[in-house]
Scaffold this active site. Sequence first.
Site, PDB file in Angstrom:
ATOM      1  N   GLU A   1      35.775  24.255  44.291  1.00  0.00           N
ATOM      2  CA  GLU A   1      35.596  25.615  43.786  1.00  0.00           C
ATOM      3  C   GLU A   1      35.607  25.633  42.254  1.00  0.00           C
ATOM      4  OE1 GLU A   1      37.715  30.004  44.414  1.00  0.00           O
ATOM      5  OE2 GLU A   1      38.890  28.169  44.684  1.00  0.00           O
TER       6      GLU A   1
ATOM      7  N   CYS B   1      37.897  29.031  49.289  1.00  0.00           N
ATOM      8  CA  CYS B   1      39.340  28.967  49.046  1.00  0.00           C
ATOM      9  C   CYS B   1      40.133  29.978  49.891  1.00  0.00           C
ATOM     10  CB  CYS B   1      39.628  29.111  47.557  1.00  0.00           C
ATOM     11  SG  CYS B   1      41.243  28.444  47.068  1.00  0.00           S
TER      12      CYS B   1
ATOM     13  N   LYS C   1      32.674  35.479  47.618  1.00  0.00           N
ATOM     14  CA  LYS C   1      34.002  35.358  48.238  1.00  0.00           C
ATOM     15  C   LYS C   1      34.540  36.711  48.674  1.00  0.00           C
ATOM     16  CE  LYS C   1      38.455  33.150  47.056  1.00  0.00           C
ATOM     17  NZ  LYS C   1      39.085  32.330  45.997  1.00  0.00           N
TER      18      LYS C   1
END
Length: 290
Positions: free
Chosen positions: A41, A151, A114
């Site tokens: 990431e 993540c 995300k």
Amino acid sequence: MITVAATQFACSDDRAANLLRAEQWVRAAHAGGAQVVLLQELFETPYFCKDHDLKHFDLAIPVADNPAIKRMQQLARELNAVLPVSVFERAGNAFFNSVAMIDADGELLGVYRKAHIPESPGYHEKFFFSPGDTGFRVWRTRYGVIGVGICWDQWFPECARIMALQGAELLLYPTAIGEEPQDKSIDSQPHWQRCMQGHAAANIIPVIASNRIGMEQGGNWQVQYYGSSFITDHTGAIVQQCDRVSESMITASFDLNKIRTYRESWGVFRDRRVDLYKPLLTLDGQVKCD
């Protein structure tokens, strides 16, 4: 058969050097037979969300203008490799933590933003990122159908299940996670790993996670990232794993057709009871009457 790779390396303040390092690891993974290579990431820079600092907004670039994406498109085309690329995206006056999915011919298939944005000591992402508005996505690449979470997304089984329902054959999670700076006695690495092993087992899909390593100093918090990038098979068993401190790369190969047959025979998608899952659409588990 498909061969996948996960990498891990430390990031410096030199954006060009980080991008070169990422390219070197992609080339190394390709030399090792990988057709899909997962980088960590936000690999272009140190993990800047350690502090509330306005200057870091200057790191964001629109997807269409991002040099890292353009360079990885060229690399994907040269190597015939699928490359999910994690970037800090500027979109007008909004900012997102995003992945650009690049197919093996260099085509940009699309962007995932995300969905789950954390906020805790050393991980102040809500200051920088809006919650993603793309929904969960999968892409039909040259080598298979790939779903990508980013993540904090990896802690939510709903994310993995939705990508599985959409037809994902591999689940990929680029990551930046390390110690909990407010309490260094906490070691979240085993918990982090087991959570994703559960996604693999519950959905009968291999999982690939790529994390960063190294100590990074922020204004208020210092964080040691614990690497441990890993690959599971479709039952959740770890088949390859990096250590916590070394720049490294791992690969694993899977027969997606055999895994598909196994998944279909197991019945976990056949036996779902969607009529009973309405509480999942609420925050407190209580279904309100109309």
